[in-house]
Design a protein around this motif. Structure first.
Motif, PDB file in Angstrom:
ATOM      1  N   THR A 195      -3.586 -15.370 -15.214  1.00  0.00           N
ATOM      2  CA  THR A 195      -3.544 -16.803 -15.475  1.00  0.00           C
ATOM      3  C   THR A 195      -3.625 -17.027 -16.977  1.00  0.00           C
ATOM      4  OG1 THR A 195      -5.589 -16.582 -14.209  1.00  0.00           O
ATOM      5  CG2 THR A 195      -4.246 -18.528 -13.765  1.00  0.00           C
ATOM      6  N   GLU A 196      -2.671 -17.778 -17.478  1.00  0.00           N
ATOM      7  CA  GLU A 196      -2.596 -18.081 -18.907  1.00  0.00           C
ATOM      8  C   GLU A 196      -2.753 -16.839 -19.769  1.00  0.00           C
ATOM      9  OE1 GLU A 196      -5.228 -21.329 -19.657  1.00  0.00           O
ATOM     10  OE2 GLU A 196      -4.056 -22.690 -18.407  1.00  0.00           O
ATOM     11  N   GLY A 197      -2.052 -15.791 -19.388  1.00  0.00           N
ATOM     12  CA  GLY A 197      -2.028 -14.582 -20.200  1.00  0.00           C
ATOM     13  C   GLY A 197      -3.292 -13.750 -20.112  1.00  0.00           C
TER      14      GLY A 197
ATOM     15  N   ASN B 224      -6.300   6.046 -22.026  1.00  0.00           N
ATOM     16  CA  ASN B 224      -5.396   7.021 -22.628  1.00  0.00           C
ATOM     17  C   ASN B 224      -4.134   6.376 -23.206  1.00  0.00           C
ATOM     18  OD1 ASN B 224      -7.113   9.132 -21.752  1.00  0.00           O
ATOM     19  ND2 ASN B 224      -6.202   8.957 -19.702  1.00  0.00           N
ATOM     20  N   GLY B 225      -4.128   5.049 -23.248  1.00  0.00           N
ATOM     21  CA  GLY B 225      -2.974   4.342 -23.808  1.00  0.00           C
ATOM     22  C   GLY B 225      -1.792   4.245 -22.855  1.00  0.00           C
ATOM     23  N   ARG B 226      -2.000   4.648 -21.604  1.00  0.00           N
ATOM     24  CA  ARG B 226      -0.903   4.548 -20.638  1.00  0.00           C
ATOM     25  C   ARG B 226      -0.828   3.127 -20.103  1.00  0.00           C
ATOM     26  NH1 ARG B 226       1.005   8.670 -17.859  1.00  0.00           N
ATOM     27  NH2 ARG B 226       0.630  10.785 -18.587  1.00  0.00           N
ATOM     28  N   PRO B 227       0.405   2.657 -19.833  1.00  0.00           N
ATOM     29  CA  PRO B 227       0.529   1.283 -19.351  1.00  0.00           C
ATOM     30  C   PRO B 227      -0.038   1.092 -17.933  1.00  0.00           C
ATOM     31  CG  PRO B 227       2.696   2.309 -19.694  1.00  0.00           C
ATOM     32  CD  PRO B 227       1.673   3.352 -19.983  1.00  0.00           C
ATOM     33  N   VAL B 228      -0.708  -0.037 -17.771  1.00  0.00           N
ATOM     34  CA  VAL B 228      -1.179  -0.437 -16.441  1.00  0.00           C
ATOM     35  C   VAL B 228      -0.567  -1.810 -16.178  1.00  0.00           C
ATOM     36  CG1 VAL B 228      -3.193  -1.004 -15.028  1.00  0.00           C
ATOM     37  CG2 VAL B 228      -3.363   0.772 -16.802  1.00  0.00           C
ATOM     38  N   TYR B 229       0.077  -1.973 -15.037  1.00  0.00           N
ATOM     39  CA  TYR B 229       0.774  -3.230 -14.747  1.00  0.00           C
ATOM     40  C   TYR B 229      -0.050  -4.110 -13.814  1.00  0.00           C
ATOM     41  CZ  TYR B 229       4.636  -0.757 -16.877  1.00  0.00           C
ATOM     42  OH  TYR B 229       5.424  -0.075 -17.757  1.00  0.00           O
ATOM     43  N   HIS B 230       0.172  -5.435 -13.934  1.00  0.00           N
ATOM     44  CA  HIS B 230      -0.602  -6.380 -13.120  1.00  0.00           C
ATOM     45  C   HIS B 230       0.321  -7.363 -12.415  1.00  0.00           C
ATOM     46  CE1 HIS B 230      -4.227  -4.868 -15.047  1.00  0.00           C
ATOM     47  NE2 HIS B 230      -3.506  -4.848 -16.159  1.00  0.00           N
ATOM     48  N   LEU B 231      -0.041  -7.702 -11.197  1.00  0.00           N
ATOM     49  CA  LEU B 231       0.742  -8.652 -10.410  1.00  0.00           C
ATOM     50  C   LEU B 231       0.664 -10.049 -11.032  1.00  0.00           C
ATOM     51  CD1 LEU B 231      -0.386  -7.550  -6.846  1.00  0.00           C
ATOM     52  CD2 LEU B 231       1.938  -7.375  -7.764  1.00  0.00           C
ATOM     53  N   PRO B 232       1.764 -10.814 -10.938  1.00  0.00           N
ATOM     54  CA  PRO B 232       1.761 -12.169 -11.498  1.00  0.00           C
ATOM     55  C   PRO B 232       0.596 -13.014 -10.992  1.00  0.00           C
ATOM     56  CG  PRO B 232       3.955 -11.564 -10.786  1.00  0.00           C
ATOM     57  CD  PRO B 232       3.063 -10.441 -10.371  1.00  0.00           C
ATOM     58  N   GLU B 233       0.227 -12.857  -9.713  1.00  0.00           N
ATOM     59  CA  GLU B 233      -0.840 -13.727  -9.187  1.00  0.00           C
ATOM     60  C   GLU B 233      -2.219 -13.374  -9.758  1.00  0.00           C
ATOM     61  OE1 GLU B 233       1.402 -12.047  -7.237  1.00  0.00           O
ATOM     62  OE2 GLU B 233       0.440 -11.281  -5.418  1.00  0.00           O
ATOM     63  N   ASP B 234      -2.319 -12.197 -10.413  1.00  0.00           N
ATOM     64  CA  ASP B 234      -3.600 -11.825 -11.013  1.00  0.00           C
ATOM     65  C   ASP B 234      -3.718 -12.274 -12.468  1.00  0.00           C
ATOM     66  OD1 ASP B 234      -4.191 -10.636  -8.625  1.00  0.00           O
ATOM     67  OD2 ASP B 234      -3.542  -8.638  -9.257  1.00  0.00           O
TER      68      ASP B 234
END
Length: 848
Positions: free
Chosen positions: A602-604, A590-600
């Motif tokens: 790697t190289e973008g 639906n185009g809503r933002p989903v955030y991810h933890l830094p440890e998940d």
RNA sequence: GCCCGCGUGGUGGAAUGGUAGACACAUGAGACUUAAAAUCUCCCGGCCGCAAGGCCGUGCCGGUUCGAGUCCGGCCGCGGGCACCA
């Protein structure tokens, strides 16, 4: 062990410090004292990188001062009352007490591995009955001194937390914690009389030389002093008792531009009128319904209702003005009544336009003529204008001069008085919550409000409460609420409001000086340890916590709990920046933002190869998932690496961005230091080098520079110097003795930042005892002076050459050498020299 | 609207009015290694040049000064605080 292993050395040295009681604060008359304090944490249950940075900075100061011979107090505690504990109880069941003490145990367990030089024997939580009982004792003392009172007040009501908020806790019309739109309600509330100290809290800011200018300015604005005139209008047609209306104005010079008077809907006159006039009652009720949110205020129309009452102009008995009730007049500023001068006030202009009132100008721009106004004319008070309806002072003068002249005129002619007003209101501390310090009073049907007897303190919070319905559990507690009057002994009702948690944090710094005493403080201890020499915390407390603390210290002085020297409790304040991190985001269907933890990431990319969008760095927050858990960093690299990293790169007052590569680089550097120390420790005693003096000089330089950085709160610069010095050391061609001595100095210089590694290096190279107990190194001044200096030569302000000359060569000789230098000769190409500037030890500039 | 603060390489940042870019990150090149990891070395503002070197460069425009990232004035941009306070 042949490589740097923080997992082994960190617990080892922490144990050694514990056993030696290295950080126990002792009153020592032989030593000067130094009190370092970081703002204590709310026990949320997890420490975060912001804590690590805050406490590491404090630790650097504490350890350095201890090494410099001070008797240091560096305590830690918990700001443990407040809503989240109740929210947790409501959401998950359980008791706020268990939740809070459980969190404290968890957080203490996470903080100890950081190796902070804290005297843990002084630890307390504000929810300890031992602490809040003393707070209750002070509350009773403050009642006696007239610093506490109860009044009916229109308050900010948070409908989600179901409690009252102070003005300071309402941000953009929303509760600072719940974020709910705040409503206006009238309730009987407890207040601290902070307004008694408005003038002093403002003027004393000038003495806080070691506070950030920004914080002093924010407090000054918040206190909001204004100078003006208070005078009374005589009324015509007002009810009995309202023969006069007092008004306050900061622009008495515009008195001849008055076109109406207005009172607040909460003004006593309005309240009298609403009892007899249905229309007024309806209007006043409507005004009160309007919320206090920014949106509501901004979009709210200026509305008024003519009361039919008239007032007489003080300078002209024949001139009458209508009296309005207006929705934009605040009852608790000035007198709750104003006169309106629409020509020179934007708000009055809007009002007058709407109700067809006259807009006579009082002054015009210098050189301009009178003209009908299409918008209010509001120049700076410092600007000169020409008065066409002036009555005091020159025709052409500044607003400031005219205001002063008008006040003088009013006082000379007896119709008004110069007055200083403040924006700062009294501090409403009543909260309709359970998890806070109970207000220690009893409501007796015979005696009225009676303070609890001190021997009955603490008034403890009852444990048997439930949170299955909204509101305050104390208010519906079957037995706690019902008590006996401390004065006459008949059945009475306990106060069920608890104190704002900002009260708890307003005196904890004083309690640390005698944390377990049977009185709030012990004079001897307070006298020795106060004031806090260096306070460190976030800028977000610039107003609330710091202003309340300044008030509370004064109240504690008045009630005999602090010495007079402690009324400004924080000698120096440092506001540190935040720890930020990039935010990694993808979008759902639906185009809503989903955030991810830094440890998940790697190289973008995520593990499944999806590319993430990188959002610029922001404060670490759970909702954006850009958090790095200090516990993971300690497990991976050790506490010293985390400490080193948060101090490096950025100046302490600015935000620092956490990056994985930066953390790794810090760990690598500490590893290099260890390896270097290890290598030198294995050198034969007989190892000789050719450049011992160079290393001695570099060591002295490092001591001077690193010390200057720490003392100037520029830890990033100290760290840069330590990098440089480590580089010099690793390349140095020096004898083993000199290398070992320089490495021991390096250990000392690093010990405030990376205390565990410092102990290890110190021990490896034969340092005596703990480096934590070693006196801070002092550089030999002779080694800081270079015999030769390199002087750049500028020609017309551009650098063209340089020469090396002995430090003390006289200027005329330097001139000769400079002019003979081959590049200079080439550039000058025979042109005559107009001027020659020699700045000894600095630069030479040739002007042609 | 009012009051503050800040603009320097790809990045974080150094620089008492005196050699702009210390120190670090990233990128690149290389050494060691069968290889990788680890470690180490070098380059790293832009333009011109084989090089030596030169020119430009601290948001923009102007000023003060022998000399300005730094001081002064004016703009632009960003950030923060306060905001019906009479």
């Amino acid at each position: 062990m042949s490589r740097y292993s923080p997992a082994e050395i960190e617990p080892k040295w922490q144990k050694a410090w514990d056993q030696a009681e290295t950080f126990k604060a002792k009153r020592d008359p032989q030593k000067p004292k130094y009190y370092v304090l970081e703002m204590f944490p709310y026990p949320s249950g997890r420490i975060h990188m912001g804590h690590v940075r805050n406490y590491t900075m404090g630790d650097v100061v504490a350890r350095t001062k201890a090494a410099q011979g001070f008797s240091v107090l560096h305590p830690m505690g918990w700001d443990a009352f407040g809503m989240p504990a109740e929210n947790a109880a409501m959401e998950r069941g359980g008791h706020p007490k268990d939740w809070t003490y459980g969190n404290i145990a968890d957080m203490r367990g996470q903080m100890k591995p950081l190796g902070l030089s804290i005297d843990w024997s002084r630890e307390f939580a504000t929810c300890d009955p031992e602490y809040y009982g003393q707070q209750q004792a002070m509350f009773i003392d403050m009642m006696e001194k007239g610093l506490v009172y109860r009044k009916n007040a229109v308050v900010n009501w948070d409908p989600v937390d179901m409690t009252v908020l102070a003005n300071e806790q309402v941000i953009d019309g929303r509760g600072w914690r719940s974020n709910a739109l705040v409503e206006r309600r009238e309730l009987t509330q407890w207040f601290f009389k902070i307004s008694d100290y408005s003038a002093e809290l403002l003027s004393a800011l000038d003495g806080l030389k070691d506070w950030p200018e920004k914080v002093r300015l924010m407090q000054a604005n918040w206190i909001g002093q204004s100078r003006g005139l208070q005078f009374a209008f005589a009324t015509k047609g007002a009810p009995a008792g309202f023969e006069k209306i007092e008004v306050y104005t900061t622009r008495p010079d515009t008195l001849m531009g008055a076109s109406f008077a207005a009172i607040s809907p909460d003004h006593p006159l309005a309240k009298t009128l609403e009892t007899t006039d249905a229309k007024i009652a309806e209007f006043v009720a409507e005004c009160r319904r309007v919320g206090t949110s920014a949106e509501a205020l901004e979009t709210a129309e200026k509305k008024g209702m003519d009361t039919g009452i008239r007032v007489v102009h003080p300078l002209d008995p024949a001139w009458e003005l209508p009296v309005y009730i207006a929705n934009f007049i605040l009852m608790d500023y000035g007198t709750g009544a104003i006169f309106g001068c629409p020509a020179h006030d934007a708000r009055d202009f809007e009002f007058a336009t709407k109700y067809g009132l006259a807009i006579p100008p009082v002054f015009v721009a210098e050189g301009a003529e009178e003209d009908a106004l299409t918008e209010p004319f509001v120049p700076m008070k410092s600007e000169k204008v020409r008065y066409i309806r002036g009555f005091a002072g020159e025709a052409v003068q500044t607003g400031e001069a005219a205001i002063a002249a008008a006040i003088t005129h009013a006082e000379a002619n007896g119709y008004g008085k110069g007055m200083t007003n403040y924006r700062l209101r009294d501090w409403g501390i009543s909260r309709q919550r359970y998890w806070g310090c109970p207000i220690p009073v009893v409501h007796c049907p015979e005696c009225g409000i009676v303070p609890e007897k001190k021997e009955n303190l603490p008034v403890r919070l009852p444990d048997d409460v439930s949170f299955d319905q909204p509101g305050n559990p104390l208010d519906r507690h079957p037995t706690w609420r019902d008590t006996r009057c401390p004065a006459c002994g008949i059945h009475a009702k306990r106060e069920t409001d608890t104190m704002d948690t900002f009260v708890d944090s307003s005196w904890y710094y004083a309690r640390f000086t005698s944390p377990h005493a049977g009185t709030p403080t012990v004079m001897e201890d307070a006298d020795y340890w106060m004031n806090v020499d260096q306070y460190i915390g976030g800028i977000e407390h610039a107003i609330l916590h710091l202003l309340y603390s300044r008030f509370f210290a004064r109240a504690m002085f008045k009630t005999g709990h602090l010495p007079g020297k402690a009324i400004e409790p924080f000698n120096a304040l440092f506001t540190q920046g935040m720890v930020t991190h990039e935010i990694y985001m993808t979008r759902d269907a639906n185009g809503r933002p989903v955030y991810h933890l830094p440890e998940d990431v790697t190289e973008g990319k995520l593990a499944d190869g999806t590319a993430v969008e990188v959002v610029p760095s922001a404060k670490m927050s759970k909702s954006k998932k850009n958090v790095v858990d200090p516990m993971n960093i300690i497990a991976a690299f050790g506490a010293d690496t985390a400490r080193w990293f948060v101090l490096s790169d950025s100046p302490p007052e600015r935000d620092v961005e956490w990056t994985a590569s930066g953390a790794e680089a810090s760990a690598k550097h500490l590893g290099r230091v260890w390896t270097l120390a290890h290598r030198v420790s294995e050198m034969p005693e007989t190892h000789k080098g050719a450049a011992d003096d160079d290393l001695r000089r570099a060591t002295a330089r490092a001591v001077a520079d690193v010390t200057a950085g720490i003392e100037g709160f520029a830890f990033n610069k100290s760290i840069a110097k330590l990098y440089e010095f480590t580089g010099v050391l690793s390349r140095a061609d020096a004898s083993r003795d000199v290398l070992a001595e320089s490495l021991r100095t390096l250990a000392q210089l690093m010990s405030p930042m990376t205390p565990h590694l410092a102990e290890e290096v110190w021990a490896m190279l034969g340092g005596v005892g703990l480096v934590a107990n070693a006196p801070w190194p002092k550089p030999d001044p002779a080694l800081l002076v270079d015999d030769n200096v390199t002087l750049p030569i500028q020609i017309n302000g551009k650098r063209r050459a340089e020469i090396s000359v002995p430090k003390d060569m006289p200027a005329d000789q330097i001139e000769k050498i400079a002019l003979a230098q081959e590049d200079v000769v080439k550039f000058l190409a025979g042109q005559p020299v107009k001027k020659l500037i020699v700045v000894p030890g600095r630069i030479i500039n040739v002007v042609v």
